[in-house]
Structures are given as structure tokens and as C-alpha cells.
Design an enzyme around this catalytic site. Structure first.
Site, PDB file in Angstrom:
ATOM      1  N   ASP A   7      -3.559   6.253  -6.997  1.00  0.00           N
ATOM      2  CA  ASP A   7      -4.419   6.114  -8.169  1.00  0.00           C
ATOM      3  C   ASP A   7      -4.955   4.679  -8.229  1.00  0.00           C
ATOM      4  O   ASP A   7      -4.396   3.770  -7.618  1.00  0.00           O
ATOM      5  CB  ASP A   7      -3.580   6.439  -9.416  1.00  0.00           C
ATOM      6  CG  ASP A   7      -4.259   5.998 -10.682  1.00  0.00           C
ATOM      7  OD1 ASP A   7      -5.420   6.404 -10.899  1.00  0.00           O
ATOM      8  OD2 ASP A   7      -3.649   5.231 -11.464  1.00  0.00           O
ATOM      9  N   THR A  41      -8.741   8.970  -8.062  1.00  0.00           N
ATOM     10  CA  THR A  41      -9.042   8.288  -9.325  1.00  0.00           C
ATOM     11  C   THR A  41      -9.927   9.122 -10.242  1.00  0.00           C
ATOM     12  O   THR A  41     -10.589  10.059  -9.790  1.00  0.00           O
ATOM     13  CB  THR A  41      -9.759   6.941  -9.000  1.00  0.00           C
ATOM     14  OG1 THR A  41     -10.133   6.292 -10.206  1.00  0.00           O
ATOM     15  CG2 THR A  41     -11.014   7.166  -8.172  1.00  0.00           C
ATOM     16  N   LYS A 212      -6.674  16.095  -9.385  1.00  0.00           N
ATOM     17  CA  LYS A 212      -6.263  15.238  -8.269  1.00  0.00           C
ATOM     18  C   LYS A 212      -5.347  16.020  -7.321  1.00  0.00           C
ATOM     19  O   LYS A 212      -5.436  15.878  -6.106  1.00  0.00           O
ATOM     20  CB  LYS A 212      -5.530  14.007  -8.809  1.00  0.00           C
ATOM     21  CG  LYS A 212      -6.424  13.001  -9.531  1.00  0.00           C
ATOM     22  CD  LYS A 212      -5.651  11.708  -9.788  1.00  0.00           C
ATOM     23  CE  LYS A 212      -6.481  10.712 -10.588  1.00  0.00           C
ATOM     24  NZ  LYS A 212      -5.831   9.376 -10.677  1.00  0.00           N
TER      25      LYS A 212
HETATM   26 CA    CA Z   1      -4.454   5.308 -13.629  1.00  0.00          CA
END
Ligand code: CA
Length: 284
Positions: A7, A41, A212
């Protein structure tokens, strides 16, 4: 480890919003040893590239909370945009509730002209009730929000819909908790959407097949790598999908409790090269 997903905000980026030399070194070391690295992200891919341009890092990028996957050379590999009718309902609702919001498309972040004034009004309203220290924190959050690359200002949400460009992610931002709660109530049971949060003061919407975790699985399959030898590092609730799907996971020391509970271990903070520590731990 064959594949490591990292991330960005609160994880790879320190509180100055830069990537430390230690973290750069560790990522390059992993790549040299044959490990694929992917930045995963909520940010838009073109914004990530702008941040990476200050380094010599080159990686895969899962952007917009999993709605896009880009190759290291910047080519779009996979995308899952929000369906038009859902996008229309979301934007109409946000407009009616006077939210500041951002719409992530292929090469720009579309946002209404009046959005920043709306946020300033929110800030002014809470100013009197909060100590200066708290207001400084909120102002910093605002500056960070506005420091992204690729803003394009529009007159209305209709202009965004009429443009017909793919919408990967809609980010709503407010300093008023009741407004955010209202957003969660309205969208969390919406059948076609994923609702997540990457930071205090926001919620984010993507297609239900975008997260994600789903993107990481898609990438590992494409690369012929096993999820058994995949690791994920994050700090916020929008990381939970990849943390639960990867076989190995680490939460940042500065991360939210729910992320720490879901992870194999808690590493150091983003200001203490937590990413580098985790990479070296996994490469051992
Ligand atoms: Ca973050």
C-alpha cells in the site's frame, strides 16, 4: 516470497509523503532477487507514477483500490469501471448532499469547481469547536488530498457523466462524521459496489468486482505465481481484502486496529521504514 503488494499512503509513504531511501533499497533488493513488487493503492495510477518519478523504482501498480492494474511500463493491463447507471446514482447523491468528491478516470481526477469551497465551509464550521492542533491536522489532510496529480475541474456532475469516460473510483471526503456515516448507510448494501475507506474523513466506491485483493489475485494468476507465496502490507481498511487473500501479511505500526488484527504481524511505522523491515523479513 514471489509477489509483494505494498500500500502507498501510511505504508510506503512516510508522513512527509515521500518514499525513504531504505524502502527504495529494500524494494530494489526484492526485485533483484526475482520477487515481483506491486504498489496497491487507492490513488490513481498516473498519480502513483508521479510519486515514483522522484525515485528509480518501477513496479506494477494496482490503482483506484483495485479497479485498475497497470504494467511496470505504464500500460493498462486490466480494469473494472463502475457501471454507468451506478455512477450516475452515486454522483447525483453526492451532489445533493454537498460532498466534496473526486472521480478517478483514465488520465485525470474529475472534481467539481465548488468542491474546495464546500470543504472550506466544513472546516470553518468546526473551527470554533476544535483546538488549533486538531484544525492543523485537518488542514494537513486537506493539503494532502489536493496534492494529487491530474485534477480536472468540472462545472457539474452531469459534465462528468456526459464525458462518458470510464469511472474507476469515486472518493468522497468530509470533515463531518454524520455526513460520512450517511454515505456508509446509503452505499454499504448497494449490490454492484465495493465500499471502502483509505483514511479518516473519506469513503470510496468501486465496482463490486474491484478490490485490492481481487486485483492481487488476478495479477498473481497472470504472472503464474502462487498466492501461497504472496505478501501484502497495509495500514487501512481498504487493505483488508488483500491482507485476507495473501498468505502472508503485515500491518503498519501506525495502522488501524482492524488491520493489525487481520495481519500475521505488526511491523514498524511508516516513519520507521516498516516496508523495508517487512521485505527483509520475508526475503530471509
Ligand atoms: Ca493506506
Amino acid at each position: 516470497m514471489e509477489l509483494i503488494a505494498i500500500d502507498m499512503d501510511g505504508t510506503l509513504l512516510n508522513s512527509q509523503n515521500t518514499i525513504s531511501q531504505e524502502n527504495i533499497k529494500a524494494i530494489k533488493k526484492a526485485q533483484e532477487m526475482g520477487t515481483e513488487v506491486v504498489i496497491a493503492t487507492g490513488r490513481a495510477e498516473f498519480d502513483v507514477r508521479q510519486i515514483l518519478a522522484n525515485t528509480d523504482l518501477n513496479t506494477w501498480v494496482i490503482g483506484a483500490n483495485g479497479a485498475t492494474i497497470h504494467q511496470p511500463n505504464g500500460t493498462l493491463f486490466h480494469s473494472v469501471p463502475i457501471e454507468e447507471k451506478d455512477a450516475a446514482e452515486i454522483l447525483e447523491w453526492l451532489d445533493e448532499k454537498q460532498f466534496y468528491y473526486e472521480v478517478f478516470s483514465d488520465s485525470s481526477i474529475l472534481t467539481p469547481q465548488n468542491g474546495r469551497a464546500l470543504l472550506q465551509m466544513e472546516l470553518d464550521r468546526i473551527q470554533s469547536a476544535n483546538p488549533n492542533e486538531e484544525i492543523e491536522k485537518l488542514t494537513a489532510a486537506l493539503e494532502k488530498q489536493f496534492s494529487q496529480t491530474g485534477f480536472y475541474h468540472v462545472d457539474s456532475y452531469q459534465e462528468i457523466l456526459e464525458a462518458g469516460a470510464p469511472i474507476y473510483n469515486v472518493l468522497a471526503f468530509s470533515f463531518e462524521q454524520e455526513k460520512l456515516d450517511l454515505g456508509w448507510e446509503s452505499f454499504q448494501s448497494y449490490p454492484n459496489l465495493t465500499l471502502v475507506s483509505s483514511a479518516h474523513h473519506n469513503f470510496e466506491l468501486e465496482h463490486k468486482n474491484a478490490s485490492k485483493g481481487i486485483a492481487l489475485q488476478k495479477l498473481s494468476t497472470h504472472l503464474g505465481l502462487s498466492m501461497d507465496r504472496t505478501g501484502a502490507i497495509g495500514d487501512s481498511p481498504n487493505d483488508l481484502s488483500m491482507i485476507s487473500m495473501a498468505s502472508h501479511s503485515a500491518a503498519m505500526e501506525n495502522g488501524r486496529p482492524v488491520v493489525k488484527e487481520a495481519s500475521d504481524f505488526v511491523t514498524k511505522s511508516n516513519d520507521d521504514d516498516g516496508v523495508a523491515h517487512t521485505i527483509y523479513h520475508w526475503l530471509k
